[in-house]
Design a protein around this motif. Sequence first.
Motif, PDB file in Angstrom:
ATOM      1  N   ALA A   1       4.914  48.998  21.132  1.00 12.91           N
ATOM      2  CA  ALA A   1       4.519  47.857  20.321  1.00 12.91           C
ATOM      3  C   ALA A   1       3.148  47.910  19.864  1.00 12.91           C
ATOM      4  O   ALA A   1       2.867  47.570  18.726  1.00 12.91           O
ATOM      5  CB  ALA A   1       4.553  46.612  21.380  1.00 12.91           C
TER       6      ALA A   1
ATOM      7  N   TRP B   1       4.552  48.676  26.048  1.00 18.09           N
ATOM      8  CA  TRP B   1       3.526  48.014  25.376  1.00 18.09           C
ATOM      9  C   TRP B   1       3.027  49.212  24.441  1.00 18.09           C
ATOM     10  O   TRP B   1       2.466  48.874  23.251  1.00 18.09           O
ATOM     11  CB  TRP B   1       2.534  47.660  26.386  1.00 18.09           C
ATOM     12  CG  TRP B   1       1.545  47.086  25.770  1.00 18.09           C
ATOM     13  CD1 TRP B   1       0.094  47.368  25.901  1.00 18.09           C
ATOM     14  CD2 TRP B   1       1.569  45.629  24.867  1.00 18.09           C
ATOM     15  NE1 TRP B   1      -0.674  46.353  25.138  1.00 18.09           N
ATOM     16  CE2 TRP B   1       0.320  45.464  24.597  1.00 18.09           C
ATOM     17  CE3 TRP B   1       2.591  44.926  24.398  1.00 18.09           C
ATOM     18  CZ2 TRP B   1      -0.289  44.422  23.652  1.00 18.09           C
ATOM     19  CZ3 TRP B   1       2.137  43.968  23.688  1.00 18.09           C
ATOM     20  CH2 TRP B   1       0.751  43.565  23.240  1.00 18.09           C
TER      21      TRP B   1
ATOM     22  N   LYS C   1       0.250  31.614  21.990  1.00 20.07           N
ATOM     23  CA  LYS C   1       1.400  30.855  21.736  1.00 20.07           C
ATOM     24  C   LYS C   1       2.471  30.680  22.872  1.00 20.07           C
ATOM     25  O   LYS C   1       3.242  30.036  22.657  1.00 20.07           O
ATOM     26  CB  LYS C   1       2.011  32.041  20.766  1.00 20.07           C
ATOM     27  CG  LYS C   1       1.456  32.485  19.599  1.00 20.07           C
ATOM     28  CD  LYS C   1       2.280  33.536  18.765  1.00 20.07           C
ATOM     29  CE  LYS C   1       1.664  33.935  17.428  1.00 20.07           C
ATOM     30  NZ  LYS C   1       2.197  35.108  16.842  1.00 20.07           N
TER      31      LYS C   1
ATOM     32  N   LEU D   1       4.113  38.735  29.166  1.00 25.88           N
ATOM     33  CA  LEU D   1       3.972  38.644  27.726  1.00 25.88           C
ATOM     34  C   LEU D   1       4.389  39.946  27.061  1.00 25.88           C
ATOM     35  O   LEU D   1       4.966  39.967  25.810  1.00 25.88           O
ATOM     36  CB  LEU D   1       2.422  38.114  27.691  1.00 25.88           C
ATOM     37  CG  LEU D   1       2.334  36.658  28.040  1.00 25.88           C
ATOM     38  CD1 LEU D   1       0.924  36.072  27.831  1.00 25.88           C
ATOM     39  CD2 LEU D   1       3.062  35.723  27.292  1.00 25.88           C
ATOM     40  N   ARG D   2       3.728  41.116  27.535  1.00 28.05           N
ATOM     41  CA  ARG D   2       3.756  42.390  26.840  1.00 28.05           C
ATOM     42  C   ARG D   2       5.411  42.702  26.701  1.00 28.05           C
ATOM     43  O   ARG D   2       5.738  43.182  25.646  1.00 28.05           O
ATOM     44  CB  ARG D   2       2.881  43.162  27.578  1.00 28.05           C
ATOM     45  CG  ARG D   2       1.475  43.167  27.307  1.00 28.05           C
ATOM     46  CD  ARG D   2       0.690  44.206  28.233  1.00 28.05           C
ATOM     47  NE  ARG D   2      -0.728  44.186  27.978  1.00 28.05           N
ATOM     48  CZ  ARG D   2      -1.727  44.860  28.534  1.00 28.05           C
ATOM     49  NH1 ARG D   2      -1.278  45.779  29.888  1.00 28.05           N
ATOM     50  NH2 ARG D   2      -2.836  45.011  28.400  1.00 28.05           N
TER      51      ARG D   2
ATOM     52  N   ARG E   1      11.177  41.713  22.000  1.00 20.34           N
ATOM     53  CA  ARG E   1      11.372  40.933  20.617  1.00 20.34           C
ATOM     54  C   ARG E   1      11.143  41.845  19.553  1.00 20.34           C
ATOM     55  O   ARG E   1      11.860  41.673  18.424  1.00 20.34           O
ATOM     56  CB  ARG E   1      10.276  39.768  20.403  1.00 20.34           C
ATOM     57  CG  ARG E   1      10.261  39.132  19.294  1.00 20.34           C
ATOM     58  CD  ARG E   1       9.238  38.100  18.910  1.00 20.34           C
ATOM     59  NE  ARG E   1       7.938  39.025  18.630  1.00 20.34           N
ATOM     60  CZ  ARG E   1       7.766  39.578  17.378  1.00 20.34           C
ATOM     61  NH1 ARG E   1       8.681  39.067  16.380  1.00 20.34           N
ATOM     62  NH2 ARG E   1       6.641  40.102  17.015  1.00 20.34           N
TER      63      ARG E   1
ATOM     64  N   GLU F   1       7.214  40.441  24.429  1.00 19.26           N
ATOM     65  CA  GLU F   1       7.131  40.874  22.872  1.00 19.26           C
ATOM     66  C   GLU F   1       7.567  42.207  22.526  1.00 19.26           C
ATOM     67  O   GLU F   1       8.161  42.493  21.423  1.00 19.26           O
ATOM     68  CB  GLU F   1       5.587  41.273  22.633  1.00 19.26           C
ATOM     69  CG  GLU F   1       4.976  41.687  21.357  1.00 19.26           C
ATOM     70  CD  GLU F   1       5.389  40.704  20.240  1.00 19.26           C
ATOM     71  OE1 GLU F   1       5.036  41.053  19.152  1.00 19.26           O
ATOM     72  OE2 GLU F   1       5.567  39.652  20.473  1.00 19.26           O
TER      73      GLU F   1
ATOM     74  N   ARG G   1       1.973  47.902  15.839  1.00 13.47           N
ATOM     75  CA  ARG G   1       0.862  47.187  15.286  1.00 13.47           C
ATOM     76  C   ARG G   1      -0.204  48.041  14.701  1.00 13.47           C
ATOM     77  O   ARG G   1      -0.467  47.542  13.628  1.00 13.47           O
ATOM     78  CB  ARG G   1       0.280  46.351  16.512  1.00 13.47           C
ATOM     79  CG  ARG G   1      -0.978  45.404  16.120  1.00 13.47           C
ATOM     80  CD  ARG G   1      -0.600  44.347  15.283  1.00 13.47           C
ATOM     81  NE  ARG G   1       0.131  43.318  15.575  1.00 13.47           N
ATOM     82  CZ  ARG G   1      -0.466  42.089  16.218  1.00 13.47           C
ATOM     83  NH1 ARG G   1      -1.754  42.060  16.142  1.00 13.47           N
ATOM     84  NH2 ARG G   1       0.457  41.175  16.519  1.00 13.47           N
TER      85      ARG G   1
ATOM     86  N   TYR H   1      -4.293  41.592  20.589  1.00 12.53           N
ATOM     87  CA  TYR H   1      -2.613  41.124  20.549  1.00 12.53           C
ATOM     88  C   TYR H   1      -2.330  40.114  21.921  1.00 12.53           C
ATOM     89  O   TYR H   1      -1.634  39.670  21.585  1.00 12.53           O
ATOM     90  CB  TYR H   1      -2.011  42.721  20.722  1.00 12.53           C
ATOM     91  CG  TYR H   1      -0.666  42.940  20.231  1.00 12.53           C
ATOM     92  CD1 TYR H   1       0.170  41.782  20.006  1.00 12.53           C
ATOM     93  CD2 TYR H   1       0.115  44.103  20.006  1.00 12.53           C
ATOM     94  CE1 TYR H   1       1.218  41.624  19.170  1.00 12.53           C
ATOM     95  CE2 TYR H   1       1.238  44.012  19.626  1.00 12.53           C
ATOM     96  CZ  TYR H   1       2.022  43.070  19.131  1.00 12.53           C
ATOM     97  OH  TYR H   1       3.141  43.006  18.672  1.00 12.53           O
TER      98      TYR H   1
ATOM     99  N   LEU I   1      -0.559  36.586  21.941  1.00 13.87           N
ATOM    100  CA  LEU I   1       0.372  36.276  22.803  1.00 13.87           C
ATOM    101  C   LEU I   1       0.085  34.930  23.762  1.00 13.87           C
ATOM    102  O   LEU I   1       1.077  34.169  23.746  1.00 13.87           O
ATOM    103  CB  LEU I   1       0.941  37.568  23.498  1.00 13.87           C
ATOM    104  CG  LEU I   1       1.348  38.572  22.616  1.00 13.87           C
ATOM    105  CD1 LEU I   1       1.814  39.658  23.574  1.00 13.87           C
ATOM    106  CD2 LEU I   1       2.682  38.152  21.744  1.00 13.87           C
TER     107      LEU I   1
END
Length: 310
Positions: free
Chosen positions: A137, A134, A304, A75-76, A82, A79, A141, A297, A301
């Motif tokens: 990311a 990560w 979703k 997932l990390r 993305r 993300e 954030r 965070y 994720l």
Amino acid sequence: MLSMRNYLFSAGLALLVAAASVSITATASPAFASEIKYVVNNVPITTGDIAHRAAFLKLQRKKGSAADEMIDQTLRVAEARRLGIRISDAQVEAAYQRFATTNKMQLKQLDGVMAQSGVGKEHFKEFIRAQMAWNQALSARYRSGEGGSVSEQDAVRRMLDKGGAKPTAMEYMLQQVIFVVPAAERSATLAKRKREADAMRARFNGCNTTREFAKGLIDVTVRDLGRILAPQLPPDWAEQIKATKVGGATATRETDRGVEFIGICSSREVSDDKAAQMVFQSEGSNDKNADELSKKYVEELRKKARIVER
């Protein structure tokens, strides 16, 4: 105190106390069967992936679910992708080398530890890549306000309330030089482009002449990055920029765009409300804050995500 951009990577690699006692005479990793166990947003996680992560947890003397760690890592990584974050092979190899050096090991020794323990160097390198991505990311954030952003005036007030003076920060004027390498031509031209970038970087003597140097070169982009405070420096470049004198340039680096370096046009110490805000947020990003923000965070994720167990 660790900064936000370094927290996860540093904390996640606290394993060589255990690894130091591992025999490295054998070089073959245990054979793991590999069948798809989970599919996370269409990305498969195999039983082999989970077995390697279980061995990694054991090497770290750390409790936890290897399957959950692999799901979270997937997932990390997605993300970070993305958000446009890419960690090159060169960055991963450099981090792997630094890790060996820090732990007073030769690369061959580190390879042996990873093989003997069942982790495998490739699994460890992918862990490094995921952690580096990560961190970026998470830093994005944090800077966006999720980490408890404060206004410039509030930052100054809080610091003065603690008995401190208004802090200062270094402000840099920077210039980025990119020797563009299209993805389709990367394997054929990257080495040549790096030689060209190294040659230009060696001639660099200030930002005023960069575009003159670049005129006769093909596919070279020169970008003026403007004024940037030290806490805002890109994590991948920050240490090099701070160590480079005004009028000089950082070492070249391979990136997804090609080969790059950054010129230091000027630097000065500033003391204003914006600097105070940046310093306050940087100093406030301790281990606990980073851990809490990361967990929040990842939880978002997970909510979703489409996670299917086979």
